[in-house]
Design a protein around this motif. Structure first.
Motif, PDB file in Angstrom:
ATOM      1  N   ALA A  45      37.329  28.604  40.075  1.00 21.44           N
ATOM      2  CA  ALA A  45      37.955  29.338  41.153  1.00 21.44           C
ATOM      3  C   ALA A  45      36.395  29.916  41.523  1.00 21.44           C
ATOM      4  N   THR A  46      35.300  30.121  41.212  1.00 13.97           N
ATOM      5  CA  THR A  46      34.002  30.727  41.484  1.00 13.97           C
ATOM      6  C   THR A  46      33.564  29.794  42.591  1.00 13.97           C
ATOM      7  N   GLY A  47      33.422  28.715  42.519  1.00 11.70           N
ATOM      8  CA  GLY A  47      33.197  28.017  43.672  1.00 11.70           C
ATOM      9  C   GLY A  47      33.412  27.996  45.277  1.00 11.70           C
ATOM     10  N   GLY A  48      35.037  28.055  44.541  1.00 13.11           N
ATOM     11  CA  GLY A  48      35.571  27.929  46.041  1.00 13.11           C
ATOM     12  C   GLY A  48      35.976  29.497  46.496  1.00 13.11           C
ATOM     13  N   GLU A  49      35.082  31.007  45.866  1.00 16.05           N
ATOM     14  CA  GLU A  49      36.062  31.907  46.020  1.00 16.05           C
ATOM     15  C   GLU A  49      37.372  32.550  45.873  1.00 16.05           C
ATOM     16  N   ASN A  50      37.986  31.475  44.676  1.00 17.88           N
ATOM     17  CA  ASN A  50      39.669  32.101  44.192  1.00 17.88           C
ATOM     18  C   ASN A  50      39.524  33.082  43.049  1.00 17.88           C
ATOM     19  N   VAL A  51      40.439  33.240  42.836  1.00 17.88           N
ATOM     20  CA  VAL A  51      41.397  34.077  41.275  1.00 17.88           C
ATOM     21  C   VAL A  51      41.334  33.070  40.546  1.00 17.88           C
ATOM     22  N   SER A  52      42.065  32.999  39.612  1.00 13.63           N
ATOM     23  CA  SER A  52      42.528  32.265  38.352  1.00 13.63           C
ATOM     24  C   SER A  52      42.844  32.914  37.537  1.00 13.63           C
ATOM     25  N   ILE A  53      43.801  32.767  37.106  1.00 16.80           N
ATOM     26  CA  ILE A  53      44.780  34.117  36.091  1.00 16.80           C
ATOM     27  C   ILE A  53      44.904  32.985  35.885  1.00 16.80           C
ATOM     28  N   ARG A  99      37.805  40.558  46.282  1.00 19.21           N
ATOM     29  CA  ARG A  99      36.503  39.824  46.532  1.00 19.21           C
ATOM     30  C   ARG A  99      36.035  39.618  44.653  1.00 19.21           C
ATOM     31  N   GLN A 100      36.829  40.057  44.238  1.00 15.21           N
ATOM     32  CA  GLN A 100      36.133  39.533  42.428  1.00 15.21           C
ATOM     33  C   GLN A 100      37.272  38.532  42.522  1.00 15.21           C
ATOM     34  N   PHE A 101      36.100  36.890  42.585  1.00 16.71           N
ATOM     35  CA  PHE A 101      36.330  35.015  42.658  1.00 16.71           C
ATOM     36  C   PHE A 101      36.423  35.553  40.603  1.00 16.71           C
ATOM     37  N   GLY A 102      36.999  33.592  40.706  1.00  9.70           N
ATOM     38  CA  GLY A 102      36.934  33.680  39.675  1.00  9.70           C
ATOM     39  C   GLY A 102      37.849  33.248  38.160  1.00  9.70           C
ATOM     40  N   ALA A 103      37.906  33.086  36.954  1.00  7.85           N
ATOM     41  CA  ALA A 103      39.069  33.257  36.187  1.00  7.85           C
ATOM     42  C   ALA A 103      39.635  34.559  35.637  1.00  7.85           C
ATOM     43  N   LYS A 104      40.129  35.479  35.149  1.00  6.15           N
ATOM     44  CA  LYS A 104      40.677  36.240  34.575  1.00  6.15           C
ATOM     45  C   LYS A 104      41.799  36.084  33.582  1.00  6.15           C
ATOM     46  N   SER A 105      41.366  36.955  32.669  1.00  7.03           N
ATOM     47  CA  SER A 105      42.292  36.330  31.505  1.00  7.03           C
ATOM     48  C   SER A 105      43.226  37.885  31.896  1.00  7.03           C
ATOM     49  N   ILE A 106      44.671  37.966  31.005  1.00  7.29           N
ATOM     50  CA  ILE A 106      45.422  39.330  31.612  1.00  7.29           C
ATOM     51  C   ILE A 106      44.954  40.420  31.406  1.00  7.29           C
ATOM     52  N   PHE A 107      43.459  40.549  29.835  1.00  7.54           N
ATOM     53  CA  PHE A 107      43.231  41.664  29.148  1.00  7.54           C
ATOM     54  C   PHE A 107      42.115  41.720  31.236  1.00  7.54           C
ATOM     55  N   ASP A 108      41.738  41.671  31.367  1.00  7.69           N
ATOM     56  CA  ASP A 108      41.024  41.869  33.273  1.00  7.69           C
ATOM     57  C   ASP A 108      41.449  42.521  33.984  1.00  7.69           C
ATOM     58  N   ILE A 109      43.126  42.533  33.891  1.00  5.64           N
ATOM     59  CA  ILE A 109      43.857  42.545  34.884  1.00  5.64           C
ATOM     60  C   ILE A 109      44.248  44.565  35.042  1.00  5.64           C
ATOM     61  N   PRO A 110      43.573  45.261  35.864  1.00  3.27           N
ATOM     62  CA  PRO A 110      43.770  46.705  35.838  1.00  3.27           C
ATOM     63  C   PRO A 110      45.703  46.865  36.362  1.00  3.27           C
ATOM     64  N   PRO A 111      46.216  47.332  34.582  1.00  3.56           N
ATOM     65  CA  PRO A 111      47.602  47.043  35.077  1.00  3.56           C
ATOM     66  C   PRO A 111      48.045  47.625  36.537  1.00  3.56           C
ATOM     67  N   MET A 112      47.390  48.643  36.580  1.00  2.61           N
ATOM     68  CA  MET A 112      48.198  49.272  38.459  1.00  2.61           C
ATOM     69  C   MET A 112      48.381  47.950  39.451  1.00  2.61           C
ATOM     70  N   TYR A 113      47.694  46.484  39.218  1.00  2.00           N
ATOM     71  CA  TYR A 113      47.639  45.287  39.797  1.00  2.00           C
ATOM     72  C   TYR A 113      48.751  44.633  39.537  1.00  2.00           C
ATOM     73  N   LEU A 114      49.636  45.163  38.789  1.00  2.10           N
ATOM     74  CA  LEU A 114      50.736  44.250  38.253  1.00  2.10           C
ATOM     75  C   LEU A 114      52.244  44.740  39.392  1.00  2.10           C
ATOM     76  N   LEU A 115      52.276  46.045  39.506  1.00  2.00           N
ATOM     77  CA  LEU A 115      53.075  46.516  39.844  1.00  2.00           C
ATOM     78  C   LEU A 115      52.665  46.968  41.405  1.00  2.00           C
ATOM     79  N   ASN A 116      53.790  46.618  42.542  1.00  2.00           N
ATOM     80  CA  ASN A 116      53.789  47.173  43.817  1.00  2.00           C
ATOM     81  C   ASN A 116      53.461  48.556  44.447  1.00  2.00           C
TER      82      ASN A 116
END
Ligand code: NDP
Length: 322
Positions: A107-115, A294-311
């Protein structure tokens, strides 16, 4: 603009994601991608062969990887992560550090995000364990799964030679749960507090003893749990073993001086894949937010700010939920 979502793999989880997406106004399904003939899928959504994915990099914001954890995810997820942001429900706890590493490089190489590792366990239960340990450092934790059908374990058995159909039930020790709830001391480890029951329909001519041995010695999934294997007919399987109910408990007992606090999370799920899909879909929204930042790379569920989950905006969340 809506976030464009693709589904890779159309099994129980893929069908769950397709269903759940209709409840999210800010997300839209671009298509389902399968290794099979797309016309053979029983769906009203657009379905494509997997080979069509390489031309869709500009049409998809996030791919939800719905393949099995036994082989699909460890063998292929990092390849998708080079070209797409991804969310997966990989459930091999022991392999998670390797999976994180593989996905992070891609994901980092491709400038993507992987949860990675979303769903309920890993996933929601992992977050509850983190919170309960942070809040009650002086204490002990217990996790119980089931009774319920584990898709990951059923999938792992179905991949064995000679197996036509399989259902694996995870059975918790109800005596031990009662002892913990009564405040008694227990000798807990996840292996002795559960056992596994597997129902298998064999392919014609398959050797039952070889299949049983392959199941009970399968590392991580079955060994060292106590495992019962039953061989049944296809009609019995279809009659009694197609429900996908599951759930479980995460319990932390913590102490401040003489006072005891119990932090308990219970999930009681009519449909394991549809709840797992619900978590993956919320995480797809989070993946898009990471991409926008632009925060690329792998993320675990611990890395997700709770606010990111809701619209919803921060202001609205503070007003409504804080
Ligand atoms: P399935 O066996 O239903 O599907 C896995 C893959 O197999 C699909 O993506 C599909 O790929 C292929 N497939 C599905 N049906 C058929 C068919 N009839 N014929 C041929 N191929 C088929 O697995 P689930 O969807 O039940 O589970 C996927 C994973 O989800 C599990 O392995 C488990 O690890 C994970 N999971 C995680 C949870 C968590 O809490 N983290 C909870 C529950 C599950 P294709 O379309 O390309 O052929």
């Amino acid at each position: 603009m809506k976030t464009k979502v693709g589904i890779v793999g159309y099994g129980n989880l893929g069908r769950g994601v397709e269903k759940v997406l209709q409840y999210h106004d800010d997300l839209e399904l671009v298509g389902i991608f399968t290794r099979r003939d797309p016309d053979s899928l029983d769906t009203a959504s657009r379905a494509y062969h997997m080979d069509a994915l390489e031309k869709k990099t500009n049409d998809i914001d996030v791919l939800i990887l719905c393949g099995g954890s036994a082989t699909d995810i460890p063998e292929t997820a990092h390849m998708y992560a080079k070209n797409f942001s991804t969310v997966d429900c990989y459930d091999n706890h022991r392999d998670m550090p390797n999976h994180f590493k593989r996905m992070n490089e891609a994901a980092t190489g491709g400038e993507n995000v992987s949860i990675i590792g979303t769903g309920w366990d890993p996933g929601v239960f992992s977050v509850q364990k983190l919170y309960s340990e942070a809040l009650l450092p002086n204490g002990e934790s217990y996790t119980f799964w089931g009774p319920g059908l584990s898709q990951g374990h059923s999938d792992a058995v179905r991949r064995l030679d000679g197996v036509k159909l399989a259902a694996q039930y995870t059975m918790p020790s109800s005596e031990m749960i009662k002892e913990i709830e009564d405040g008694r001391d227990v000798s807990y480890d996840k292996f002795s507090s559960h056992h596994r029951v597997v129902y298998v329909v064999l392919e014609e001519g398959a050797d039952a003893d070889i299949v049983r041995e392959s199941i009970i010695t399968m590392p991580d999934y079955f060994e060292p749990y106590e495992t019962e294997v039953h061989f049944i007919s296809e009609s019995e399987y279809n009659k009694n073993h197609t429900q996908l109910r599951h759930g479980g408990h995460v319990i932390r007992r913590g102490y401040t001086g003489d006072n005891t606090h119990t932090y308990k999370t219970t999930l009681d799920l009519d449909s394991n894949p549809e709840f797992t899909a619900s978590v993956a879909v919320a995480c797809a929204r989070a993946a898009k937010r990471f991409m926008d930042a632009r925060q690329f790379g792998a993320k675990s569920i611990f890395d997700i700010p709770p606010m990111y989950l809701l619209n919803e905006s921060r202001e609205s969340l503070i007003e409504r939920l804080l």
